[in-house]
Design a protein around this motif. Structure first.
Motif, PDB file in Angstrom:
ATOM      1  N   SER A   1       0.807  -1.219   0.000  1.00 25.37           N
ATOM      2  CA  SER A   1       0.000   0.000   0.000  1.00 25.37           C
ATOM      3  C   SER A   1       0.841   1.270   0.000  1.00 25.37           C
ATOM      4  O   SER A   1       0.402   2.318  -0.480  1.00 25.37           O
ATOM      5  CB  SER A   1      -0.944   0.001   1.206  1.00 25.37           C
ATOM      6  N   ASP A   2       2.059   1.185   0.541  1.00 31.54           N
ATOM      7  CA  ASP A   2       2.920   2.367   0.584  1.00 31.54           C
ATOM      8  C   ASP A   2       3.913   2.416  -0.583  1.00 31.54           C
ATOM      9  O   ASP A   2       4.922   3.103  -0.522  1.00 31.54           O
ATOM     10  CB  ASP A   2       3.681   2.412   1.909  1.00 31.54           C
ATOM     11  N   THR A   3       3.609   1.714  -1.669  1.00 34.98           N
ATOM     12  CA  THR A   3       4.513   1.680  -2.813  1.00 34.98           C
ATOM     13  C   THR A   3       4.699   3.073  -3.421  1.00 34.98           C
ATOM     14  O   THR A   3       3.806   3.921  -3.353  1.00 34.98           O
ATOM     15  CB  THR A   3       3.983   0.718  -3.896  1.00 34.98           C
ATOM     16  N   ASP A   4       5.860   3.269  -4.024  1.00 38.20           N
ATOM     17  CA  ASP A   4       6.105   4.522  -4.741  1.00 38.20           C
ATOM     18  C   ASP A   4       5.799   4.380  -6.229  1.00 38.20           C
ATOM     19  O   ASP A   4       6.029   5.301  -7.007  1.00 38.20           O
ATOM     20  CB  ASP A   4       7.552   4.983  -4.539  1.00 38.20           C
ATOM     21  N   ILE A   5       5.264   3.239  -6.632  1.00 38.64           N
ATOM     22  CA  ILE A   5       4.871   3.019  -8.026  1.00 38.64           C
ATOM     23  C   ILE A   5       3.432   3.500  -8.189  1.00 38.64           C
ATOM     24  O   ILE A   5       2.493   2.872  -7.686  1.00 38.64           O
ATOM     25  CB  ILE A   5       4.993   1.535  -8.423  1.00 38.64           C
ATOM     26  N   LYS A   6       3.271   4.602  -8.869  1.00 43.43           N
ATOM     27  CA  LYS A   6       1.951   5.212  -9.017  1.00 43.43           C
ATOM     28  C   LYS A   6       1.423   5.143 -10.453  1.00 43.43           C
ATOM     29  O   LYS A   6       0.241   5.371 -10.684  1.00 43.43           O
ATOM     30  CB  LYS A   6       1.996   6.680  -8.582  1.00 43.43           C
ATOM     31  N   ARG A   7       2.305   4.863 -11.393  1.00 44.32           N
ATOM     32  CA  ARG A   7       1.916   4.770 -12.794  1.00 44.32           C
ATOM     33  C   ARG A   7       2.554   3.528 -13.403  1.00 44.32           C
ATOM     34  O   ARG A   7       3.603   3.074 -12.958  1.00 44.32           O
ATOM     35  CB  ARG A   7       2.368   6.010 -13.568  1.00 44.32           C
ATOM     36  N   LEU A   8       1.907   2.988 -14.441  1.00 41.72           N
ATOM     37  CA  LEU A   8       2.437   1.774 -15.078  1.00 41.72           C
ATOM     38  C   LEU A   8       3.835   2.001 -15.639  1.00 41.72           C
ATOM     39  O   LEU A   8       4.662   1.091 -15.646  1.00 41.72           O
ATOM     40  CB  LEU A   8       1.487   1.313 -16.196  1.00 41.72           C
ATOM     41  N   ALA A   9       4.108   3.219 -16.092  1.00 42.15           N
ATOM     42  CA  ALA A   9       5.437   3.511 -16.644  1.00 42.15           C
ATOM     43  C   ALA A   9       6.532   3.322 -15.599  1.00 42.15           C
ATOM     44  O   ALA A   9       7.691   3.038 -15.936  1.00 42.15           O
ATOM     45  CB  ALA A   9       5.473   4.930 -17.203  1.00 42.15           C
ATOM     46  N   GLN A  10       6.156   3.444 -14.330  1.00 38.42           N
ATOM     47  CA  GLN A  10       7.138   3.294 -13.253  1.00 38.42           C
ATOM     48  C   GLN A  10       7.464   1.833 -12.939  1.00 38.42           C
ATOM     49  O   GLN A  10       8.321   1.557 -12.093  1.00 38.42           O
ATOM     50  CB  GLN A  10       6.632   3.995 -11.994  1.00 38.42           C
ATOM     51  N   LEU A  11       6.823   0.890 -13.634  1.00 37.48           N
ATOM     52  CA  LEU A  11       7.168  -0.523 -13.485  1.00 37.48           C
ATOM     53  C   LEU A  11       8.496  -0.853 -14.168  1.00 37.48           C
ATOM     54  O   LEU A  11       9.090  -1.898 -13.875  1.00 37.48           O
ATOM     55  CB  LEU A  11       6.072  -1.412 -14.072  1.00 37.48           C
ATOM     56  N   ARG A  12       8.941   0.013 -15.066  1.00 37.82           N
ATOM     57  CA  ARG A  12      10.194  -0.252 -15.779  1.00 37.82           C
ATOM     58  C   ARG A  12      11.347  -0.412 -14.781  1.00 37.82           C
ATOM     59  O   ARG A  12      11.586   0.449 -13.935  1.00 37.82           O
ATOM     60  CB  ARG A  12      10.511   0.874 -16.763  1.00 37.82           C
ATOM     61  N   GLY A  13      12.017  -1.548 -14.902  1.00 34.47           N
ATOM     62  CA  GLY A  13      13.155  -1.832 -14.043  1.00 34.47           C
ATOM     63  C   GLY A  13      12.800  -2.331 -12.654  1.00 34.47           C
ATOM     64  O   GLY A  13      13.686  -2.672 -11.876  1.00 34.47           O
ATOM     65  N   ARG A  14      11.499  -2.397 -12.338  1.00 33.11           N
ATOM     66  CA  ARG A  14      11.075  -2.873 -11.025  1.00 33.11           C
ATOM     67  C   ARG A  14      10.738  -4.358 -11.099  1.00 33.11           C
ATOM     68  O   ARG A  14      10.362  -4.889 -12.143  1.00 33.11           O
ATOM     69  CB  ARG A  14       9.853  -2.075 -10.540  1.00 33.11           C
ATOM     70  N   SER A  15      10.838  -5.019  -9.967  1.00 31.26           N
ATOM     71  CA  SER A  15      10.647  -6.471  -9.938  1.00 31.26           C
ATOM     72  C   SER A  15       9.173  -6.837  -9.761  1.00 31.26           C
ATOM     73  O   SER A  15       8.482  -6.292  -8.905  1.00 31.26           O
ATOM     74  CB  SER A  15      11.471  -7.086  -8.806  1.00 31.26           C
ATOM     75  N   VAL A  16       8.720  -7.750 -10.605  1.00 31.90           N
ATOM     76  CA  VAL A  16       7.350  -8.250 -10.529  1.00 31.90           C
ATOM     77  C   VAL A  16       7.394  -9.774 -10.511  1.00 31.90           C
ATOM     78  O   VAL A  16       7.996 -10.394 -11.390  1.00 31.90           O
ATOM     79  CB  VAL A  16       6.501  -7.771 -11.724  1.00 31.90           C
ATOM     80  N   CYS A  17       6.762 -10.371  -9.513  1.00 29.80           N
ATOM     81  CA  CYS A  17       6.740 -11.827  -9.404  1.00 29.80           C
ATOM     82  C   CYS A  17       5.519 -12.389 -10.120  1.00 29.80           C
ATOM     83  O   CYS A  17       4.408 -11.894  -9.970  1.00 29.80           O
ATOM     84  CB  CYS A  17       6.711 -12.257  -7.939  1.00 29.80           C
TER      85      CYS A  17
END
Length: 276
Positions: free
Chosen positions: A135-151
């Motif tokens: 809930s406290d993530t700093d990812i607020k837009r889909l574009a911010q998924l770039r380079g972030r880890s997703v399981c």
């Protein structure tokens, strides 16, 4: 009168024999009587769940195709064998009678392609991809998924999608519990599964702090039986089964069971606090 050379006639006869044998094998493969006599149902799926090894941690698999195939086999009184199929091999394996039927999560475009050579019988289970984060993530837009880890779970419909569409770094794990555990402990920034189960998961009190989400571009996929057009007896049986599943609350029960089991598997394995 046309007289065939002996060699050409032999080739022609062998070709006819091969076609007859293939048609015979195809017809027998999906006959309910033949399946029962054989004592085994062969189902083509996108991912074959590994057999449970004694002493290993039990993990609920991704999706419901394996559970649905097991239920069908049990109703027929036979054992189940699953065979991995791909978008390139599924039509051929079905046509050749190497599988009795396919059970796949199909989007509309996939269904339209497969319908040209198969009879499709959709179940009532339909889902879209859902991405959840702390809930406290700093990812607020889909574009911010770039380079972030997703399981994502192995065998799921979403492997490769997040990397291709958003530039995320995908971590493919063995099962949904492993993906959700990684989210809770901070090993992954996000996790993706079916919204049909994640929406229910987020209703649990222990998941309230992991309810942040962003809408993913993705059309719904429907769990669908695919059979040969000639297998009318099997089509009738599966239509009746789909009706029975819908009337009995089968899918709601399976979703509830999945949510409870996966949540418990995560609880048992989480030996570090939630990452805040």
């Amino acid at each position: 009168m046309i007289v065939m050379p002996p060699f050409s006639f032999l080739r022609f006869a062998l070709l006819l024999l091969a076609c007859a044998l293939q048609l015979s094998a195809t017809a027998a493969a999906a006959s309910l009587q033949q399946i029962r006599q054989r004592g085994q149902l062969v189902v083509g799926v996108s991912y074959v769940v590994p057999e449970y090894a004694a002493g290993a941690k039990y993990r609920t698999p991704e999706g419901f195709y394996n559970a649905a195939a097991e239920d069908l086999a049990q109703r027929l009184g036979v054992t189940l064998r699953t065979v991995k199929v791909t978008a390139q091999s599924r039509q051929q394996l079905l046509a050749q009678g190497k599988v009795d039927l396919l059970l796949l999560n199909l989007k509309q475009a996939d269904a339209d392609t497969l319908r040209a050579r198969a009879t499709l019988l959709p179940t009532s289970y339909q889902a879209r991809p859902k991405l959840i984060m702390r809930s406290d993530t700093d990812i607020k837009r889909l574009a911010q998924l770039r380079g972030r880890s997703v399981c994502v779970a192995r065998g799921g419909a979403y492997v490769g999608i997040l990397a291709a569409s958003y530039g995320a770094v995908e971590k493919v794990v063995n099962a949904p519990a492993d993906a959700l555990l990684a989210l809770r402990t901070g090993a992954c920034d996000a996790a993706v599964h079916d919204d049909a189960v994640l929406n229910g998961m987020l209703d649990l009190p222990e998941w309230k702090k992991f309810s942040a989400s962003l809408p993913l571009d993705g059309s719904p996929a429907t769990l669908t039986f695919a059979i040969r057009p000639a297998d009318t007896e099997l089509a009738t049986y599966l239509q009746q089964l789909n009706g029975a599943w819908g009337d009995s609350g089968y899918w709601a029960d399976n979703r509830k069971k999945w949510i409870n089991n996966v949540a418990f598997e995560v609880y048992l394995d989480q030996n570090v606090p939630d990452c805040h």
